[in-house]
Design an enzyme around this catalytic site. Structure first.
Site, mmCIF file in Angstrom:
data_model
loop_
_atom_site.group_PDB
_atom_site.id
_atom_site.type_symbol
_atom_site.label_atom_id
_atom_site.label_comp_id
_atom_site.label_asym_id
_atom_site.label_seq_id
_atom_site.Cartn_x
_atom_site.Cartn_y
_atom_site.Cartn_z
ATOM 1 N N SER A 21 0.833 -1.198 0.000
ATOM 2 C CA SER A 21 0.000 0.000 0.000
ATOM 3 C C SER A 21 0.867 1.248 0.000
ATOM 4 C CB SER A 21 -0.903 0.016 1.231
ATOM 5 O OG SER A 21 -1.695 -1.140 1.273
HETATM 6 N N1 SAH Z 1 -0.732 -4.413 3.760
HETATM 7 C C1 SAH Z 1 0.122 -5.028 2.779
HETATM 8 C C2 SAH Z 1 -0.607 -5.472 1.489
HETATM 9 C C3 SAH Z 1 -1.803 -4.665 1.061
HETATM 10 S S1 SAH Z 1 -2.510 -5.271 -0.474
HETATM 11 C C4 SAH Z 1 1.263 -4.123 2.414
HETATM 12 O O1 SAH Z 1 1.090 -2.915 2.428
HETATM 13 O O2 SAH Z 1 2.335 -4.633 2.073
HETATM 14 C C5 SAH Z 1 -3.757 -6.379 0.156
HETATM 15 C C6 SAH Z 1 -3.236 -7.738 0.571
HETATM 16 O O3 SAH Z 1 -4.343 -8.508 1.005
HETATM 17 C C7 SAH Z 1 -2.558 -8.542 -0.542
HETATM 18 O O4 SAH Z 1 -1.289 -8.932 -0.126
HETATM 19 C C8 SAH Z 1 -3.479 -9.752 -0.755
HETATM 20 O O5 SAH Z 1 -2.797 -10.932 -1.110
HETATM 21 C C9 SAH Z 1 -4.150 -9.857 0.616
HETATM 22 N N2 SAH Z 1 -5.453 -10.530 0.640
HETATM 23 C C10 SAH Z 1 -6.470 -10.373 -0.237
HETATM 24 N N3 SAH Z 1 -7.511 -11.155 0.124
HETATM 25 C C11 SAH Z 1 -7.139 -11.810 1.248
HETATM 26 C C12 SAH Z 1 -7.790 -12.767 2.102
HETATM 27 N N4 SAH Z 1 -9.045 -13.194 1.840
HETATM 28 N N5 SAH Z 1 -7.133 -13.226 3.192
HETATM 29 C C13 SAH Z 1 -5.859 -12.800 3.464
HETATM 30 N N6 SAH Z 1 -5.188 -11.904 2.686
HETATM 31 C C14 SAH Z 1 -5.827 -11.415 1.596
#
Ligand code: SAH
Length: 187
Positions: free
Chosen positions: A31
């Site tokens: 993000s």
């Molecule tokens: N907060 C993290 C990633 C944000 S993007 C950072 O800033 O590095 C959103 C993340 O949510 C992605 O890595 C995606 O793989 C994860 N995600 C999406 N659906 C999900 C689910 N049902 N359970 C767990 N993680 C999930």
């Protein structure tokens, strides 16, 4: 957040401090810094040393690491549904000085569908959800400690909105719509 260098978590260090998301593989992003800042700042009253935290969609592990630094002796769990990203969170934080916290369980990354939280380590004083959900699942609210706070992007009629869900010391729950956001959907 100044204590955790974003350059150690992004694929392209040259863009580490650009205020925009970056692709990290597996169709996921880290993000933008302003979104990390909103998440940390809004949850800050519930990130006292010793607190228990859940980071849903931990991705690179950057914000998970910020939470761990804030809660110190507390326990922070990052949950990801993509195995490579679970490993990425572990590798990045290991390299960034969190080996002891990973070894003694103050910081951990688990593989799973976080849409309904992660019951084994509940309750949590703070829950951060990094991917947008069509609704706020009751399981997430149940896993909030009393008092506790959750920040979650939810699909709205015009895009997505960031919601704050608060549980007070008596267990009463209130929900506040904060502002519109653009984040990746939960899947
Ligand atoms: N907060 C993290 C990633 C944000 S993007 C950072 O800033 O590095 C959103 C993340 O949510 C992605 O890595 C995606 O793989 C994860 N995600 C999406 N659906 C999900 C689910 N049902 N359970 C767990 N993680 C999930």
């Amino acid at each position: 957040m100044y204590g955790i260098d974003r350059a150690n978590y992004v694929p392209n260090r040259r863009d580490a401090y650009t205020d925009s998301p970056q692709l990290i593989g597996c169709n996921a992003t880290i993000s933008a810094p302003h979104m990390h800042a909103h998440g940390a700042e809004l949850l800050l009253p519930h990130l006292a040393p010793g607190a228990s935290v859940l980071d849903v969609g931990s991705g690179t592990g950057y914000l998970t690491a910020v939470f761990q630094r804030l809660v110190g002796s507390g326990r922070v769990t990052g949950i990801e549904h993509i195995e490579q990203l679970v490993e990425l969170g572990r590798t990045n934080t290991m390299r960034d000085g969190f080996a002891a916290a990973l070894a003694d369980g103050r910081l951990s990354f688990v593989l799973g569908d976080g849409r309904k939280g992660w019951a084994p380590r509940a309750p949590y004083s703070a829950i951060h959800v990094g991917a947008a959900a069509p609704c706020i699942h009751p399981e997430l609210v149940e896993q909030l400690a009393a008092p506790g706070r959750m920040i979650i992007p939810v699909d709205g009629t015009l895009g997505q909105d960031l919601w704050q869900v608060d549980k007070d010391a008596a267990g009463a729950v209130s929900r506040t719509k904060l502002f519109p956001v653009v984040v990746r959907p939960c899947c």
